[in-house]
Every structure is written in structure tokens, then in C-alpha cells.
Design a protein around this motif. Structure first.
Motif, PDB file in Angstrom:
ATOM      1  N   ARG A  64      -0.092  -5.240   0.711  1.00 57.86           N
ATOM      2  CA  ARG A  64       0.666  -5.878   0.802  1.00 57.86           C
ATOM      3  C   ARG A  64       1.343  -6.112  -0.773  1.00 57.86           C
ATOM      4  O   ARG A  64       2.393  -5.530  -0.723  1.00 57.86           O
ATOM      5  CB  ARG A  64       0.602  -7.416   1.142  1.00 57.86           C
ATOM      6  CG  ARG A  64      -0.335  -7.494   2.671  1.00 57.86           C
ATOM      7  CD  ARG A  64      -0.247  -8.720   3.386  1.00 57.86           C
ATOM      8  NE  ARG A  64       1.737  -9.035   3.788  1.00 57.86           N
ATOM      9  CZ  ARG A  64       1.802  -8.934   4.988  1.00 57.86           C
ATOM     10  NH1 ARG A  64       0.925  -7.790   5.702  1.00 57.86           N
ATOM     11  NH2 ARG A  64       3.052  -8.852   5.184  1.00 57.86           N
ATOM     12  N   PHE A  65       0.268  -6.610  -1.701  1.00 61.59           N
ATOM     13  CA  PHE A  65       0.784  -6.390  -2.699  1.00 61.59           C
ATOM     14  C   PHE A  65       1.806  -4.821  -3.418  1.00 61.59           C
ATOM     15  O   PHE A  65       2.637  -4.913  -3.519  1.00 61.59           O
ATOM     16  CB  PHE A  65      -0.254  -6.773  -3.783  1.00 61.59           C
ATOM     17  CG  PHE A  65      -0.604  -8.207  -4.165  1.00 61.59           C
ATOM     18  CD1 PHE A  65       0.877  -8.771  -4.484  1.00 61.59           C
ATOM     19  CD2 PHE A  65      -1.030  -9.052  -3.263  1.00 61.59           C
ATOM     20  CE1 PHE A  65       1.202 -10.553  -4.638  1.00 61.59           C
ATOM     21  CE2 PHE A  65      -1.134 -10.006  -3.702  1.00 61.59           C
ATOM     22  CZ  PHE A  65      -0.531 -10.673  -4.327  1.00 61.59           C
ATOM     23  N   LEU A 121       2.832  -2.847  -1.747  1.00 58.43           N
ATOM     24  CA  LEU A 121       3.550  -2.323  -0.705  1.00 58.43           C
ATOM     25  C   LEU A 121       5.245  -2.968  -1.406  1.00 58.43           C
ATOM     26  O   LEU A 121       6.518  -2.038  -1.042  1.00 58.43           O
ATOM     27  CB  LEU A 121       3.647  -2.523   0.794  1.00 58.43           C
ATOM     28  CG  LEU A 121       2.780  -1.576   1.559  1.00 58.43           C
ATOM     29  CD1 LEU A 121       1.552  -1.613   2.936  1.00 58.43           C
ATOM     30  CD2 LEU A 121       3.570   0.294   1.460  1.00 58.43           C
ATOM     31  N   THR A 122       5.271  -3.449  -2.047  1.00 56.93           N
ATOM     32  CA  THR A 122       6.001  -4.482  -2.203  1.00 56.93           C
ATOM     33  C   THR A 122       5.787  -4.708  -3.914  1.00 56.93           C
ATOM     34  O   THR A 122       7.168  -5.641  -4.335  1.00 56.93           O
ATOM     35  CB  THR A 122       5.852  -6.417  -2.061  1.00 56.93           C
ATOM     36  OG1 THR A 122       4.020  -6.366  -2.355  1.00 56.93           O
ATOM     37  CG2 THR A 122       5.736  -6.291  -0.082  1.00 56.93           C
ATOM     38  N   GLU A 123       5.077  -4.386  -4.560  1.00 62.39           N
ATOM     39  CA  GLU A 123       5.295  -4.126  -5.976  1.00 62.39           C
ATOM     40  C   GLU A 123       5.065  -3.013  -6.142  1.00 62.39           C
ATOM     41  O   GLU A 123       4.369  -2.384  -6.240  1.00 62.39           O
ATOM     42  CB  GLU A 123       4.606  -5.620  -7.022  1.00 62.39           C
ATOM     43  CG  GLU A 123       5.156  -7.202  -6.588  1.00 62.39           C
ATOM     44  CD  GLU A 123       4.571  -7.817  -6.505  1.00 62.39           C
ATOM     45  OE1 GLU A 123       4.058  -7.618  -7.900  1.00 62.39           O
ATOM     46  OE2 GLU A 123       3.857  -9.659  -5.959  1.00 62.39           O
ATOM     47  N   LEU A 168      -0.391  -2.907  10.597  1.00 61.16           N
ATOM     48  CA  LEU A 168       0.665  -2.408   9.491  1.00 61.16           C
ATOM     49  C   LEU A 168       0.556  -0.959   8.732  1.00 61.16           C
ATOM     50  O   LEU A 168       1.886  -0.069   8.677  1.00 61.16           O
ATOM     51  CB  LEU A 168       0.124  -2.597   8.292  1.00 61.16           C
ATOM     52  CG  LEU A 168       0.488  -3.106   6.684  1.00 61.16           C
ATOM     53  CD1 LEU A 168       2.120  -4.015   6.216  1.00 61.16           C
ATOM     54  CD2 LEU A 168       0.149  -3.433   5.617  1.00 61.16           C
ATOM     55  N   GLN A 188       5.292   5.353   1.249  1.00 56.24           N
ATOM     56  CA  GLN A 188       4.471   3.908   1.193  1.00 56.24           C
ATOM     57  C   GLN A 188       3.155   4.671   1.432  1.00 56.24           C
ATOM     58  O   GLN A 188       2.718   3.900   0.233  1.00 56.24           O
ATOM     59  CB  GLN A 188       4.667   3.271   2.238  1.00 56.24           C
ATOM     60  CG  GLN A 188       6.162   2.362   2.487  1.00 56.24           C
ATOM     61  CD  GLN A 188       6.860   1.707   3.601  1.00 56.24           C
ATOM     62  OE1 GLN A 188       6.117   2.170   5.038  1.00 56.24           O
ATOM     63  NE2 GLN A 188       6.829   0.266   3.582  1.00 56.24           N
ATOM     64  N   ARG A 201       2.267   4.365  -1.942  1.00 53.85           N
ATOM     65  CA  ARG A 201       2.287   3.374  -3.418  1.00 53.85           C
ATOM     66  C   ARG A 201       0.472   3.326  -4.364  1.00 53.85           C
ATOM     67  O   ARG A 201      -0.869   3.579  -3.017  1.00 53.85           O
ATOM     68  CB  ARG A 201       3.240   2.260  -2.726  1.00 53.85           C
ATOM     69  CG  ARG A 201       4.909   2.428  -2.775  1.00 53.85           C
ATOM     70  CD  ARG A 201       4.768   1.425  -1.948  1.00 53.85           C
ATOM     71  NE  ARG A 201       5.219   0.315  -2.447  1.00 53.85           N
ATOM     72  CZ  ARG A 201       5.809   0.713  -3.646  1.00 53.85           C
ATOM     73  NH1 ARG A 201       6.917   1.119  -3.535  1.00 53.85           N
ATOM     74  NH2 ARG A 201       6.209  -0.481  -4.600  1.00 53.85           N
TER      75      ARG A 201
END
Ligand code: NI
Length: 173
Positions: free
Chosen positions: A78-79, A81-83, A123, A131, A134
Motif C-alpha cells: 500500500r505504501f 502504491l501511494t508514495e 488489491l 502500478q 512501483r
């Protein structure tokens, strides 16, 4: 003589990762809760508190460790994907395995894993090609791409399940 610590051998991550290998790894992650639950089926408390090898974790510790490890994995992805290339926090697995809640009923971690893996797979199935490219940074191991992470946790799922199934074979349980 097989190394009891590595019943399925060490993790092997090809580069590049074939699409088929990635799909199979995602299936392993989807299957982990059911397979781990099946591996511990019918074991009593004395059996759950038996180390899978001399000096190793007990079956109970293995189950709780998988839950802890995979909560980290889920958060790390999750990190990622978002940072931008976040640096993740490693943790002392052996010390965590000696914290008080590792004496908890294994059902607590099995139920946690069932819900966690359902969300994790949902997810992963929705990731776009962009994505998938990443990554996160492990302070000791360097850059880990999401495809690599999925293969790593596929291995991790099978690795710890095999600790338990091998012990049962050895003990005739
Ligand atoms: Ni592990």
C-alpha cells in the motif's frame, strides 16, 4: 539431508518475472488462509506448542508470524502504491515471536489472514501495468518491485505452511 528450516528451499525470484509465474504466485497468496487452516486442522494445544524443528518456532508461533509478516506485506504494498519508492520498516521477527500475544489461539490469526488475504488479492487483481512497476525500498535488501514482493510472499506462504505439514509427517500426526 534437507534443511528443516527451508522445507521448500530458499525463495527464487526470476528476473524478469514471467506473467504465468506472477499469476501462480497470486494464486498462492489467495490460497494461503485455506491451506494454513488445513495444515493445522485437528491439532491440540500440546501439538500447537511443539517446535517444528529443534530450537525453532512452535506451530502456534509460525501461524502468528505469518499473520504479522503478511500484515507488513500488505502495508508495504500500500505504501508502494501511494508514495514514491517508500523506505519500509524492517522488524525483528524473533523478538516479535516472543511477545505475549503469540500465546493467543491460532484461530485469531487464521481469521485475520482470511480477511487480510481477501483484501490483498482484491488489491493485486486491480493493479494496472503502471502500478505493477512501483517499488518499495528495504533498508538492507534494496529496491523490491511489487511483482518481486508477490513472488516473495507466495514463497513465504508455502514455506511456513510446509514447516507445519512436514512436522505432521515426521510426527505421524
Ligand atoms: Ni517468515
Amino acid at each position: 539431508m534437507t534443511d528443516l528450516r527451508y522445507p521448500i528451499g530458499p525463495a527464487q525470484i526470476p528476473n524478469p518475472i514471467p506473467q504465468e509465474t506472477l499469476f501462480l504466485a497470486m494464486a498462492d497468496i489467495a490460497d494461503l488462509p485455506a491451506k494454513l487452516t488445513a495444515a493445522v486442522e485437528g491439532l491440540d494445544d500440546a501439538q500447537l506448542d511443539t517446535p517444528y524443528r529443534e530450537g525453532g518456532w512452535t506451530v502456534r508461533q509460525v501461524v502468528h508470524h505469518v499473520a504479522d509478516s503478511h500484515m507488513h506485506a500488505f502495508a508495504r504494498i500500500r505504501f508502494a502504491l501511494t508514495e514514491p519508492s517508500p523506505t519500509i520498516m524492517p522488524y525483528d521477527e524473533a523478538a516479535w515471536a516472543n511477545l505475549a500475544d503469540y500465546a493467543a489461539p491460532i484461530d485469531w490469526s487464521l481469521e485475520l489472514l482470511e480477511a487480510l488475504h481477501a483484501r490483498w488479492v482484491m488489491l493485486l487483481q486491480a493493479l494496472t501495468e503502471e502500478q505493477w512497476k512501483r517499488n518499495f525500498l528495504h533498508p538492507e535488501n534494496g529496491s523490491v518491485g511489487l511483482e518481486q514482493a508477490v513472488l516473495l510472499y507466495s514463497w513465504h506462504s508455502r514455506h511456513h505452511t510446509a514447516h507445519i505439514t512436514r512436522l505432521r509427517e515426521t510426527m505421524g500426526w
